[in-house]
Design a protein around this motif. Structure first.
Motif, mmCIF file in Angstrom:
data_model
loop_
_atom_site.group_PDB
_atom_site.id
_atom_site.type_symbol
_atom_site.label_atom_id
_atom_site.label_comp_id
_atom_site.label_asym_id
_atom_site.label_seq_id
_atom_site.Cartn_x
_atom_site.Cartn_y
_atom_site.Cartn_z
ATOM 1 N N ASP A 20 0.822 -1.216 0.000
ATOM 2 C CA ASP A 20 0.000 0.000 0.000
ATOM 3 C C ASP A 20 0.854 1.263 0.000
ATOM 4 N N LEU A 21 2.001 1.232 0.670
ATOM 5 C CA LEU A 21 2.892 2.391 0.642
ATOM 6 C C LEU A 21 3.490 2.594 -0.750
ATOM 7 N N ALA A 22 3.845 1.505 -1.412
ATOM 8 C CA ALA A 22 4.383 1.619 -2.770
ATOM 9 C C ALA A 22 3.317 2.123 -3.729
ATOM 10 N N ALA A 23 2.079 1.664 -3.546
ATOM 11 C CA ALA A 23 0.993 2.140 -4.405
ATOM 12 C C ALA A 23 0.787 3.644 -4.237
ATOM 13 N N ALA A 24 0.868 4.124 -2.995
ATOM 14 C CA ALA A 24 0.710 5.559 -2.756
ATOM 15 C C ALA A 24 1.878 6.343 -3.346
ATOM 16 N N THR A 25 3.072 5.792 -3.258
ATOM 17 C CA THR A 25 4.244 6.449 -3.859
ATOM 18 C C THR A 25 4.076 6.556 -5.364
ATOM 19 N N ASN A 26 3.664 5.488 -5.983
ATOM 20 C CA ASN A 26 3.479 5.519 -7.432
ATOM 21 C C ASN A 26 2.330 6.434 -7.835
ATOM 22 N N HIS A 27 1.319 6.532 -7.002
ATOM 23 C CA HIS A 27 0.245 7.489 -7.283
ATOM 24 C C HIS A 27 0.785 8.911 -7.271
ATOM 25 N N ALA A 28 1.610 9.214 -6.273
ATOM 26 C CA ALA A 28 2.194 10.557 -6.207
ATOM 27 C C ALA A 28 3.063 10.835 -7.424
ATOM 28 N N LEU A 29 3.878 9.863 -7.819
ATOM 29 C CA LEU A 29 4.800 10.056 -8.941
ATOM 30 C C LEU A 29 4.071 10.091 -10.277
ATOM 31 N N ALA A 75 1.687 15.558 -0.353
ATOM 32 C CA ALA A 75 0.256 15.769 -0.126
ATOM 33 C C ALA A 75 -0.570 14.840 -1.021
ATOM 34 N N ARG A 76 -0.107 14.636 -2.220
ATOM 35 C CA ARG A 76 -0.790 13.729 -3.148
ATOM 36 C C ARG A 76 -0.700 12.282 -2.634
ATOM 37 N N PHE A 77 0.476 11.926 -2.125
ATOM 38 C CA PHE A 77 0.668 10.609 -1.508
ATOM 39 C C PHE A 77 -0.345 10.391 -0.381
ATOM 40 N N LEU A 78 -0.398 11.342 0.549
ATOM 41 C CA LEU A 78 -1.246 11.185 1.728
ATOM 42 C C LEU A 78 -2.730 11.157 1.368
ATOM 43 N N ALA A 79 -3.120 11.957 0.380
ATOM 44 C CA ALA A 79 -4.523 11.970 -0.033
ATOM 45 C C ALA A 79 -4.946 10.618 -0.595
ATOM 46 N N TYR A 80 -4.007 9.926 -1.227
ATOM 47 C CA TYR A 80 -4.306 8.591 -1.768
ATOM 48 C C TYR A 80 -4.202 7.525 -0.683
ATOM 49 N N TYR A 81 -3.176 7.643 0.163
ATOM 50 C CA TYR A 81 -2.871 6.578 1.119
ATOM 51 C C TYR A 81 -3.943 6.432 2.193
ATOM 52 N N GLU A 82 -4.439 7.539 2.702
ATOM 53 C CA GLU A 82 -5.377 7.478 3.825
ATOM 54 C C GLU A 82 -6.608 6.604 3.520
ATOM 55 N N PRO A 83 -7.291 6.787 2.394
ATOM 56 C CA PRO A 83 -8.461 5.930 2.146
ATOM 57 C C PRO A 83 -8.101 4.531 1.635
ATOM 58 N N ASN A 84 -6.847 4.318 1.302
ATOM 59 C CA ASN A 84 -6.419 3.022 0.760
ATOM 60 C C ASN A 84 -5.375 2.355 1.653
ATOM 61 N N ILE A 85 -5.408 2.659 2.934
ATOM 62 C CA ILE A 85 -4.324 2.310 3.840
ATOM 63 C C ILE A 85 -4.223 0.812 4.128
ATOM 64 N N ALA A 86 -5.314 0.100 3.956
ATOM 65 C CA ALA A 86 -5.309 -1.323 4.323
ATOM 66 C C ALA A 86 -5.827 -2.212 3.202
ATOM 67 N N LEU A 87 -5.601 -1.807 1.969
ATOM 68 C CA LEU A 87 -6.038 -2.646 0.854
ATOM 69 C C LEU A 87 -5.278 -3.970 0.857
ATOM 70 N N GLU A 88 -3.970 -3.899 1.043
ATOM 71 C CA GLU A 88 -3.151 -5.110 1.049
ATOM 72 C C GLU A 88 -2.307 -5.260 2.315
ATOM 73 N N THR A 89 -2.274 -4.242 3.159
ATOM 74 C CA THR A 89 -1.498 -4.307 4.396
ATOM 75 C C THR A 89 -2.094 -5.330 5.349
ATOM 76 N N ARG A 90 -1.244 -6.194 5.883
ATOM 77 C CA ARG A 90 -1.696 -7.229 6.812
ATOM 78 C C ARG A 90 -0.650 -7.431 7.913
ATOM 79 N N PRO A 91 -1.073 -7.846 9.103
ATOM 80 C CA PRO A 91 -0.090 -8.212 10.129
ATOM 81 C C PRO A 91 0.755 -9.388 9.655
ATOM 82 N N TYR A 92 1.999 -9.424 10.093
ATOM 83 C CA TYR A 92 2.854 -10.564 9.773
ATOM 84 C C TYR A 92 2.304 -11.826 10.443
#
Length: 231
Positions: A20-29, A75-92
């Protein structure tokens, strides 16, 4: 575990948030029409925060930008990341079982992360695990943040614990440095996002899976001494 406080880093320690962090980075870029950066390329930058991920993504494409432009992409990163924060993020695997076991034995559980507090709380809520933590300290919870020792000490206090009976669990040199400065023993997670092999950073113990954490924590608590400073 009675009266012990276990302080966990978040990204790369408790949860695998790289997708999810990489997805937000690519959204910003994508605002610059740059090609996608593979998530594994960004793995070692996660511990340094979103800005570092953006800067690294730019550098991979031969770009540098003035700070105001990086701010805009952040700012673009954060605007995308907040609503998509747990699409693929999971506890180990095994992380939640381990924490629940520690809690049953009377341990206090804290989070100390350089992710902003609101994002941290949102992620924990989305994953349904917020109730497991007695204290949560984000990057903006105090005037300082990791590797400053007062960030770790503050997380212990928020959980109602004492640094004299605390253990840090983290995955990067930032975590190890913060715990060392706070005179708290630290367990390094080999499965996380460290820039270097975790063993080379000299944590007090290393785990490759959460099934190993109980034994590591017990050993470190057994060897804990009081010169950790005021509790």
């Amino acid at each position: 575990m009675q009266n012990a406080t276990l302080v966990f880093d978040l990204d790369g320690t408790l949860v695998d948030s790289l997708p999810d962090l990489a997805a937000a980075t690519n959204h910003a870029l994508s605002d610059l029409a740059l090609p996608l950066v593979p998530k594994e390329t960004l793995r070692k930058t996660v511990g340094f925060g979103a800005r570092r991920m953006i800067v690294e993504g730019l550098a991979l494409h031969g770009h540098t930008l003035p700070e105001p432009e990086v701010d805009r992409l952040l700012a673009r990163f954060l605007a995308y990341y907040e609503p998509n924060i747990a699409l693929e993020t999971r506890p180990y695997e095994g992380a939640i079982d381990a924490i629940e076991g520690f809690r049953r034995e009377g341990a206090r559980i804290a989070i100390c992360t350089n992710k902003r507090l609101a994002l941290t709380q949102h992620l924990l809520a989305e994953l349904g695990i917020a109730a497991l933590f007695d204290g949560v300290a984000g990057r903006d919870s105090f005037p300082v943040y990791k590797p400053h020792p007062d960030h770790v000490r503050g997380a212990v206090r928020l959980a109602g614990g004492s640094v004299k009976r605390a253990v840090m669990i983290g995955d990067t040199g930032i975590d190890i440095a913060a715990a060392g400065a706070a005179a708290i023993p630290v367990v390094g997670c080999a499965f996380g996002y460290s820039e270097a092999p975790i063993e080379t950073l000299k944590p007090d113990a290393v785990i490759t899976h959460y099934r190993e954490l109980d034994a590591a924590v017990r050993r470190l608590l057994a060897g804990a001494t009081s010169p950790a400073g005021p509790g």
